[in-house]
Design an enzyme around this catalytic site. Structure first.
Site, PDB file in Angstrom:
ATOM      1  N   ARG A 166     -90.815  48.582  -1.645  1.00 48.64           N
ATOM      2  CA  ARG A 166     -89.666  49.427  -1.304  1.00 48.64           C
ATOM      3  C   ARG A 166     -89.764  50.832  -1.921  1.00 48.64           C
ATOM      4  NH1 ARG A 166     -90.137  45.862   1.293  1.00 48.64           N
ATOM      5  NH2 ARG A 166     -88.735  44.129   1.810  1.00 48.64           N
ATOM      6  N   CYS A 214     -79.616  44.931   2.705  1.00 47.86           N
ATOM      7  CA  CYS A 214     -79.722  44.480   1.312  1.00 47.86           C
ATOM      8  C   CYS A 214     -79.344  45.607   0.354  1.00 47.86           C
ATOM      9  CB  CYS A 214     -81.141  43.997   1.017  1.00 47.86           C
ATOM     10  SG  CYS A 214     -81.533  42.413   1.798  1.00 47.86           S
ATOM     11  N   GLU A 283     -81.219  49.162  -3.773  1.00 48.34           N
ATOM     12  CA  GLU A 283     -82.068  49.565  -2.649  1.00 48.34           C
ATOM     13  C   GLU A 283     -81.316  50.561  -1.776  1.00 48.34           C
ATOM     14  OE1 GLU A 283     -84.091  47.380   1.204  1.00 48.34           O
ATOM     15  OE2 GLU A 283     -84.249  46.389  -0.742  1.00 48.34           O
TER      16      GLU A 283
END
Length: 291
Positions: A166, A214, A283
């Site tokens: 990520r 998320c 995130e």
């Protein structure tokens, strides 16, 4: 004030319209980008006329402030694609990543099946190195075109870019991602895998409510959703925000959530898990009213 820009801009555009959370106040200035040449003009101007700005795509990984954004919001709607060879495709950054994965897999191309469940743009996917447990964006990436801070278009091969979970180099050194080129393989089973991925996501994730996907990155070797579930936080509600009962790593807007509701839930989750010795890192991008 809009007359001072050498290109058309809008004022007081509600950012809730450009957020999958459906949360956010007005942007002071708003500019939709529809071509790379237009983006070059805008970034050349910003290089010599400093102004706080942010770049957004589908708004699927953003939480805007209830006050909006006191600067220029650049909405990337630059779409298009072309095959450079039988198995290499160049895609403009405002194109839908999910639709790209769906179309390619249905045509018998493998490499981006995982994209079918990721509701953002190609540029956003590269920026976040979006992915699943099966693959991530960098896995099949071979080249990225960017516009740097001075308004120059550059082509960068994948081997010169450092990606991790990520994470992309563009998070630390901002640039406008103009296009991405992917290496595919031919595989008649690609459509079947993509269909299975979508079905699994619909079953496990709260698609029926606005959210930003998320909220937290998974700690190494662990599932943030499972950790939140085990902490007994699923279903917790503050104002119009709620930790999804379907998936602990999703915070949903049940109808009238404000930014403060979501931020309070994020803080509760982080503090609860911290007491167990676990640090959860966001995130989702929290975009303040002022940079």
């Amino acid at each position: 004030m809009t007359d001072s820009f050498p290109f058309s801009v809008q004022e007081s555009v509600p950012l809730s319209r450009f957020s999958t959370f459906r949360i956010g106040g007005p942007a002071r200035y708003f500019k939709e980008l529809t071509s790379v040449s237009e983006a070059l003009t805008v970034f050349s101007y910003l290089h010599t006329h400093p102004l706080p700005y942010i770049i957004i795509g589908k708004g699927s990984n953003c939480l805007f402030d209830d006050q909006g954004f006191d600067g220029l919001v650049l909405y990337n709607n630059i779409q298009g694609q072309e095959f450079l060879s039988d198995t290499q495709i160049k895609v403009l950054s405002g194109s839908s990543f999910a639709l790209l994965g769906k179309r390619l897999s249905s045509q018998g191309f493998s490499g981006l099946e995982f994209a079918v469940g990721i509701p953002g743009t190609v540029g956003g996917a590269v920026f976040m190195n979006a992915g699943t447990t099966l693959a991530n964006t960098a896995s099949s990436l071979i080249n990225v075109e960017i516009i740097d801070h001075s308004g120059i278009l550059l082509s960068i091969p994948r081997e010169k870019l450092l990606f991790s979970y990520r994470t992309s180099p563009f998070q630390k050194k901002p640039a406008f991602i103009a296009s991405a080129t992917f290496q595919l393989t031919k595989d008649p089973q690609a459509a079947k895998r993509a269909k299975a991925l979508i079905e699994e996501r619909i079953l496990k994730q709260p698609y029926e409510y606005p959210s930003a996907g998320c909220i937290f990155r998974n700690p190494e070797g662990l599932s943030a959703g499972a950790l939140i579930d085990r902490a007994g936080l699923k279903g917790l509600k503050i104002g119009g925000g709620q930790i999804s009962e379907k998936h602990g790593n999703f915070i949903i807007n049940t109808g009238n959530a404000c930014t403060a509701d979501i931020l309070e839930l994020i803080e509760i989750i982080q503090k609860t898990l911290k007491k167990q010795g676990i640090s959860l890192h966001k995130e989702v991008r929290i975009i303040p009213f002022r940079l």
